[in-house]
Enzyme design. Structure first.
Site, mmCIF file in Angstrom:
data_model
loop_
_atom_site.group_PDB
_atom_site.id
_atom_site.type_symbol
_atom_site.label_atom_id
_atom_site.label_comp_id
_atom_site.label_asym_id
_atom_site.label_seq_id
_atom_site.Cartn_x
_atom_site.Cartn_y
_atom_site.Cartn_z
ATOM 1 N N LYS A 128 0.840 -1.203 0.000
ATOM 2 C CA LYS A 128 0.000 0.000 0.000
ATOM 3 C C LYS A 128 0.875 1.254 0.000
ATOM 4 C CE LYS A 128 -3.778 -2.380 2.344
ATOM 5 N NZ LYS A 128 -4.287 -2.835 3.638
ATOM 6 N N GLN B 94 -4.262 -1.464 10.013
ATOM 7 C CA GLN B 94 -4.133 -2.767 9.343
ATOM 8 C C GLN B 94 -4.799 -3.865 10.173
ATOM 9 O OE1 GLN B 94 -2.996 -3.392 6.224
ATOM 10 N NE2 GLN B 94 -3.521 -5.547 6.522
ATOM 11 N N ASP C 207 -10.729 3.814 4.784
ATOM 12 C CA ASP C 207 -10.847 2.365 4.624
ATOM 13 C C ASP C 207 -12.286 1.912 4.922
ATOM 14 O OD1 ASP C 207 -9.644 -0.039 3.930
ATOM 15 O OD2 ASP C 207 -9.085 -0.542 5.987
#
Ligand code: NAP
Length: 282
Positions: A54, A98, A121
């Site tokens: 990413k 994450q 996200d």
């Protein structure tokens, strides 16, 4: 029948290129460079690899990426404090925690410390509710959001179709079904307690596999001509769908790799640029 493959790599490249152009214009006009902060707890090898990937994509798109790497022993309170700090930092436009975090951490509490305006996200309850109510000011969960873009790019209109989503996780299955519902599909959720999964799958015009078990969905169960989205990603580049069998039955099929995966990152970058644009407007 031999299914047409849905090229997520190509579509993702277009989205990232457009996002990079928007980032370049934002810097030129306002001096603001989009910045994504990524928080990782512990050193799970798969998570470390995802985060590195990413960050590389961010760099290519002209997005600044800030890495916050915390030790495995981090407590929920410590993680929440770090994320609140990023939420309050005006130079950060997007925050990615994450997943998964170590088991002793309350992941939901950590997600909820992300300010909604920076939840690129799409993991907070606020973002989920905004998505479910069709509010455009929220950010979608990236994988289901990327899947909707793939469907659009291949001219698949979910309206009136029978959509079956196998899996109901908060980041994938649940929002996937809500997005399909918002586009007027008739949605069925399947999960580990579903009775006669094969019968449910056989009725699907659009099938989304989000289970986390290699080749779990068998080609023979797929309705001929169906659109099959394999969101699974298991060790060895294997999806949740038996790809060989699905190729014989489906009309459209996402390959693994090169289908859903690249779209997830593309949506993350695009939403980071949007968050930075909104912040510059404020
Ligand atoms: P997850 O949280 O483990 O959820 C798995 C879901 O599958 C659960 O809802 C579970 O049902 C259901 N399930 C398990 N066994 C089943 C069975 N025998 N029959 C029917 N349903 C069953 O997984 P996730 O995070 O949603 O991820 C799913 C897959 O997508 C994984 O392969 C993951 O690697 C992949 N993924 C890919 C991306 C990407 O960018 N490409 C992003 C995220 C995830 P219950 O709720 O009843 O337990």
């Amino acid at each position: 029948m031999s299914a047409e493959l849905m090229n997520g790599t190509e579509l993702a490249r277009e989205i990232v290129d457009r996002s990079a152009e928007r980032a370049r214009i934002l810097v030129a006009e306002t001096g603001v460079r989009p910045c994504l902060a990524t928080v990782i707890v512990g050193d799970d090898p798969a998570s470390v690899t995802y985060v590195a990937m990413k960050r590389r994509r961010c760099a290519k798109a002209g997005i600044e990426s800030r890495l916050v790497s915390l030790p495995e022993a981090t407590t929920t309170a410590e993680l929440v404090a770090v994320i609140r700090g990023l939420s309050d930092d005006p130079s950060v436009h997007g925050i990615l925690l994450q997943h998964p975090v170590p088991g002793h951490i309350d992941e939901r509490a950590a997600f909820e410390a992300i300010a909604p305006a920076k939840d690129v996200d799409g993991v907070t309850m606020w973002s989920f509710a905004a998505m479910a109510f069709g509010q455009a000011d929220g950010f979608v969960s990236c994988t289901p959001g990327g899947i909707m873009r793939l469907l659009d790019a291949y001219g698949v209109d979910p309206a009136g179709k029978r959509a079956v989503v196998v899996g109901r996780s908060p980041i994938l299955g649940k929002p996937m079904g809500m997005l399909l519902l918002a586009r007027d599909a008739t949605v069925t959720y399947c999960h580990s307690r579903t009775v006669d999964l094969s019968a449910e799958i056989a009725g699907a015009d659009i099938l989304v596999a989000a289970v986390g078990r290699p080749e779990f969905i068998k080609g023979a169960d797929i309705k001929p001509g169906a659109v099959v989205i394999d969101a699974g990603y298991n060790p060895g580049n294997v999806g949740d769908v038996d790809a060989e069998g699905a190729r014989e039955r489906a009309g459209l099929l996402t390959p693994v790799p090169g289908g859903v995966g690249p779209m997830t990152i593309a949506l993350l970058l695009e939403q980071t640029v949007v968050a930075a644009e909104r912040s510059a407007q404020r």
